[in-house]
Design a protein around this motif. Structure first.
Motif: not given
Length: 307
Positions: A66, A184, A187, A192, A224, A230, A234
């Motif tokens: 990330w 995921h 996130g 998200l 996601m 990413v 995001d």
């Protein structure tokens, strides 16, 4: 050291540190979690070294997956020929993302910092996998103080993962994408949603295939969705946070040098269109006006949803 902030943006579980400036910033975004490890009947119990190793690998994957994927840029005007825009040093920011064990001594947490309950399960041989999830959009009622007392009140934002969630998963039968499920779900912990979660059919069933993106689409390949990328979208969560922390830049000319005049900033993810400018261009088009704006308009609040 930078300044610490909590409860920024729409996800009140995040802890943020802002450093740098005035033209180059860095935000460090922390998800603070209370890790708990479970095992099914017939599976071996977790040892302390195994649990610690899992937490370390999770934190490393969060940072690698990330952090610094996209830069955040800023602007003061939607008008491409604005003179002040050309002569003002507009700040940028990079983003680093961290997962932190609430028991870690490496970071001093505010006493009312909100935390996650992150539950990790070890399956028994032959046991099938249940749904893994993270309630990223829920505001947790648990705090560091509550965790120290052994409490996890109802309403705590939770994430449920399996031991092997840190591995690259099997190929999707829908379009061949693969992902590390834990990233995921992280996130979601950031706040998200799936690419198509706002569709009416997805509001009825969040696990429907279309919620993760149409097959073979860029959305499906995103982290996601069903993949591992990413995407710019995001990073909007960090755009919203920074828009609350850095809101002005000194104007050019004598007033700016004397600290007497400032411009209102708006932030956007590098390489993407500004949500704020796009909205204003649409408005001007519908009103039959020119497709650029005065500096007076540029001093309005920044991206959508940020006052």
């Amino acid at each position: 050291m930078g300044r610490w902030f909590s409860n920024q943006g729409w996800n009140r579980n995040l802890l943020v540190q802002l450093s740098g400036g005035p033209v180059s910033y860095q935000i460090d975004v922390y998800v603070v979690a209370r890790f708990q490890f479970f095992y099914s009947e017939g599976a071996a119990n977790w040892t302390v070294p195994e649990a610690e190793a899992w937490k370390r690998r999770f934190a490393n994957l969060v940072y690698e997956t990330w952090s610094e994927q996209w830069r955040l840029d800023s602007d003061i005007s939607c008008d491409p020929v604005d003179v002040d825009r050309a002569t003002t040093d507009l700040p940028t920011s990079r983003v680093r993302v961290h997962a932190v064990d609430e028991q870690s001594p490496s970071i001093g947490l505010p006493p009312r910092q909100r935390i996650y309950a992150l539950n990790v399960y070890r399956r028994a041989p032959g046991e099938s996998s249940a749904r893994q999830h993270a309630d990223g959009m829920l505001a947790s009622s648990a705090t560091v103080g509550a965790a120290a007392r052994g409490e996890l009140p109802s309403g705590t934002a939770t994430a449920s993962l399996y031991e092997d969630s840190l591995e690259l998963g099997p190929t999707s039968s829908i379009d061949g994408n693969r992902q590390v499920v834990a990233m995921h779900e992280f996130g979601h912990m950031l706040g998200l949603m799936h690419p198509n979660d706002m569709r009416e059919d997805c509001e009825m069933d969040r696990s429907a295939s279309v919620c993760y993106g149409q097959a073979y689409s860029p959305e499906s390949a995103s982290i996601m969705g069903r993949g591992q990328e990413v995407r710019r979208d995001d990073y909007r969560v960090f755009e919203h946070i920074l828009s609350r922390l850095v809101v002005e830049v000194p104007s050019s000319g004598l007033g700016g040098m004397l600290g007497l005049s400032t411009h209102r900033l708006y932030w956007f993810v590098a390489g993407s269109a500004s949500v704020w400018c796009d909205g204003h261009y649409e408005l001007s088009s519908s009103l039959g006006t020119r497709s650029h704006f005065t500096r007076g308009h540029a001093r309005r609040p920044g991206p959508a949803g940020v006052a």
